[in-house]
Enzyme design. Structure first.
Site, PDB file in Angstrom:
ATOM      1  N   GLN A 286      -4.511  -6.576  -6.768  1.00  0.00           N
ATOM      2  CA  GLN A 286      -4.969  -7.185  -5.515  1.00  0.00           C
ATOM      3  C   GLN A 286      -6.256  -6.468  -5.115  1.00  0.00           C
ATOM      4  O   GLN A 286      -6.271  -5.245  -4.973  1.00  0.00           O
ATOM      5  CB  GLN A 286      -3.933  -7.034  -4.408  1.00  0.00           C
ATOM      6  CG  GLN A 286      -4.353  -7.767  -3.128  1.00  0.00           C
ATOM      7  CD  GLN A 286      -3.432  -7.484  -1.963  1.00  0.00           C
ATOM      8  OE1 GLN A 286      -3.480  -6.402  -1.373  1.00  0.00           O
ATOM      9  NE2 GLN A 286      -2.584  -8.444  -1.628  1.00  0.00           N
TER      10      GLN A 286
ATOM     11  N   THR B 244       0.838  -1.198   0.000  1.00  0.00           N
ATOM     12  CA  THR B 244       0.000   0.000   0.000  1.00  0.00           C
ATOM     13  C   THR B 244       0.869   1.243   0.000  1.00  0.00           C
ATOM     14  O   THR B 244       1.748   1.397   0.844  1.00  0.00           O
ATOM     15  CB  THR B 244      -0.918   0.000   1.239  1.00  0.00           C
ATOM     16  OG1 THR B 244      -1.765  -1.144   1.180  1.00  0.00           O
ATOM     17  CG2 THR B 244      -1.771   1.256   1.277  1.00  0.00           C
TER      18      THR B 244
ATOM     19  N   HIS C 188      -3.442 -11.057   6.548  1.00  0.00           N
ATOM     20  CA  HIS C 188      -3.048  -9.919   7.394  1.00  0.00           C
ATOM     21  C   HIS C 188      -4.173  -9.324   8.237  1.00  0.00           C
ATOM     22  O   HIS C 188      -4.120  -8.172   8.642  1.00  0.00           O
ATOM     23  CB  HIS C 188      -2.414  -8.807   6.534  1.00  0.00           C
ATOM     24  CG  HIS C 188      -1.275  -9.298   5.704  1.00  0.00           C
ATOM     25  ND1 HIS C 188      -0.759  -8.583   4.652  1.00  0.00           N
ATOM     26  CD2 HIS C 188      -0.551 -10.445   5.757  1.00  0.00           C
ATOM     27  CE1 HIS C 188       0.230  -9.263   4.095  1.00  0.00           C
ATOM     28  NE2 HIS C 188       0.365 -10.400   4.757  1.00  0.00           N
TER      29      HIS C 188
ATOM     30  N   TYR D 168      -7.368  -8.736   7.428  1.00  0.00           N
ATOM     31  CA  TYR D 168      -8.433  -7.986   6.763  1.00  0.00           C
ATOM     32  C   TYR D 168      -9.666  -8.882   6.615  1.00  0.00           C
ATOM     33  O   TYR D 168      -9.691  -9.989   7.145  1.00  0.00           O
ATOM     34  CB  TYR D 168      -7.919  -7.421   5.442  1.00  0.00           C
ATOM     35  CG  TYR D 168      -6.821  -6.409   5.654  1.00  0.00           C
ATOM     36  CD1 TYR D 168      -7.078  -5.201   6.308  1.00  0.00           C
ATOM     37  CD2 TYR D 168      -5.514  -6.658   5.247  1.00  0.00           C
ATOM     38  CE1 TYR D 168      -6.074  -4.283   6.542  1.00  0.00           C
ATOM     39  CE2 TYR D 168      -4.501  -5.735   5.479  1.00  0.00           C
ATOM     40  CZ  TYR D 168      -4.791  -4.551   6.122  1.00  0.00           C
ATOM     41  OH  TYR D 168      -3.791  -3.633   6.369  1.00  0.00           O
TER      42      TYR D 168
ATOM     43  N   ARG E 220      -4.128 -14.626  -1.537  1.00  0.00           N
ATOM     44  CA  ARG E 220      -3.087 -14.318  -0.555  1.00  0.00           C
ATOM     45  C   ARG E 220      -3.594 -14.634   0.841  1.00  0.00           C
ATOM     46  O   ARG E 220      -4.696 -14.233   1.219  1.00  0.00           O
ATOM     47  CB  ARG E 220      -2.662 -12.850  -0.625  1.00  0.00           C
ATOM     48  CG  ARG E 220      -1.328 -12.628   0.106  1.00  0.00           C
ATOM     49  CD  ARG E 220      -0.821 -11.212  -0.002  1.00  0.00           C
ATOM     50  NE  ARG E 220       0.634 -11.204   0.056  1.00  0.00           N
ATOM     51  CZ  ARG E 220       1.362 -10.198   0.530  1.00  0.00           C
ATOM     52  NH1 ARG E 220       0.767  -9.107   0.972  1.00  0.00           N
ATOM     53  NH2 ARG E 220       2.676 -10.255   0.535  1.00  0.00           N
TER      54      ARG E 220
ATOM     55  N   HIS F  20      -7.223 -10.567  -1.560  1.00  0.00           N
ATOM     56  CA  HIS F  20      -6.473 -10.337  -0.319  1.00  0.00           C
ATOM     57  C   HIS F  20      -7.178 -11.046   0.836  1.00  0.00           C
ATOM     58  O   HIS F  20      -8.125 -10.536   1.424  1.00  0.00           O
ATOM     59  CB  HIS F  20      -6.372  -8.837  -0.043  1.00  0.00           C
ATOM     60  CG  HIS F  20      -5.305  -8.475   0.955  1.00  0.00           C
ATOM     61  ND1 HIS F  20      -4.733  -9.386   1.814  1.00  0.00           N
ATOM     62  CD2 HIS F  20      -4.699  -7.283   1.233  1.00  0.00           C
ATOM     63  CE1 HIS F  20      -3.839  -8.787   2.568  1.00  0.00           C
ATOM     64  NE2 HIS F  20      -3.796  -7.499   2.231  1.00  0.00           N
TER      65      HIS F  20
END
Length: 377
Positions: A110, A35, A180, A182, A230, A177
């Site tokens: 992504q 990002t 992580h 999210y 991912r 995505h």
């Protein structure tokens, strides 16, 4: 091994083409999604086009873009992060694709929904609610609103629409995505998914939201259009989190994703050389490939001597990461532990990282420094 021998080995191992579905990548080097927040109003501009174009011209085989928001009001947390909807933003992305293709590279966006990581009142839609699987934040405290079935259906549809748009405007594949901490990952992780319906409970239920997104995307694009997924064990600010303590638990999450249509897994770790489970030196990507038979991308401090935490988070260590050799990486790639290697901060520091490594010019590599984050170099 001599310097010349090492350079020849790197060129030989990394220069092999890789094909999945209808996409052939000219070498084994990918750019990891990072990002950057340089897209005013969510629209990638000429600076963003040039940024990705430089990496493709510098020898990167596959570029995976920074995370881009799907068309859902609760998906984002900044109006400087690019979106993947609207004629203006998609026109910007089409120009990025054109520039990357002119340089001989391949590229996948992504696509992303941040879920409970979003702050109340955050742009681009301040009035939108914060959504989560169970109204629980990553720290275990109440946060956001638990998603209804209507919310679930709307998010799935938005992911599918973004995937279809990616193929329509010329991208070579798409990455979902699911890492992580999210939204997709919040469903996968038992700490944030306490639902009592079909989307919560055992691993097969927790992965259902992800598999329905994958299946919807698979239906929205052609059979040859690769879907990359991912995923990670670690979560944002929870670096010791684990979804799966054993290979068997990991397999329970991966198998439904394969059945839904995932072509490639992008297995995110902080250090690619770290074994994922006791009794084996396979890393996360290695175990994922072993358990699924699918192609995998490894990532985590490639080409640097320390992971991102000290260089990104103030007070945790040095703000510079020095150049490191990749002999261990080449060993693993030669053993087919994984198929592609995603390079992050090293490519922020040096757009020509790939070309220099492939041609043996490693003495010219530029180390990463935190101040490089302030520009779109």
């Amino acid at each position: 091994m001599s310097i010349n021998g090492s350079a020849e080995r790197a060129a030989q191992v990394l220069s092999r083409p890789f094909t999945v579905g209808g996409m052939t990548v000219p070498n084994r080097i990918a750019m990891a999604p990072m990002t950057r927040m340089f897209s005013p109003g969510g629209v990638p501009n000429a600076d963003v086009v040039a940024y990705y174009g430089r990496r493709a011209a510098g020898g990167v085989g596959l570029i995976i873009t920074e995370g881009t928001y799907i068309e859902h009001p609760s998906a984002g947390l900044s109006d400087s992060v690019p979106r993947f909807y609207g004629e203006d933003a998609l026109a910007g992305w089409a120009e990025v694709v054109r520039q990357v293709h002119l340089a001989g590279g391949r590229i996948a966006p992504q696509i992303w929904h941040v879920g409970v990581s979003r702050q109340e009142g955050a742009p681009p839609y301040p009035e939108a609610p914060v959504l989560s699987p169970s109204g629980i934040g990553l720290n275990g405290e109440p946060a956001g609103r638990a998603m209804t079935q209507d919310d679930v259906d709307a998010v799935i549809a938005a992911f599918a629409e973004a995937a279809a748009d990616a193929e329509r405007i010329g991208f070579d594949g798409v990455e979902l995505h699911g890492a992580h901490g999210y939204l997709i990952d919040q469903f996968l992780w038992s700490a944030t998914n306490r639902r009592g319906d079909a989307y919560g409970g055992d691993p097969a239920s927790r992965v259902r939201f992800a598999t329905e997104i994958v299946a919807a995307c698979r239906k929205a694009v052609s059979a040859e259009f690769p879907i990359i997924f991912r995923m990670s064990q670690w979560k944002q600010d929870h670096y010791d989190a684990r979804m799966a303590e054993t290979p068997r638990e990991l397999e329970a999450l991966l198998t439904p994703l394969v059945e839904a249509g995932v072509d490639v897994f992008h297995s995110s770790t902080r250090r690619y050389w770290t074994p994922e489970f006791e009794g084996s030196d396979l890393n996360f990507a290695g175990w994922t490939k072993k358990l699924t038979g699918k192609s995998t991308i490894t990532v985590g401090s490639i080409g640097l001597d320390q992971d991102f935490l000290p260089t990104f988070v103030p007070g945790t260590g040095s703000e510079q990461a020095r150049v490191a050799d990749i002999e261990n990486l080449l060993d693993r790639l030669e053993r087919d532990e994984f198929d592609l290697v995603a390079v992050g901060r090293a490519l922020l520091a040096d757009p020509e990282w790939a070309a220099k490594v492939l041609s043996g010019r490693t003495a010219d590599l530029v180390p990463f420094s935190k101040d490089q984050l302030g520009t779109l170099h």
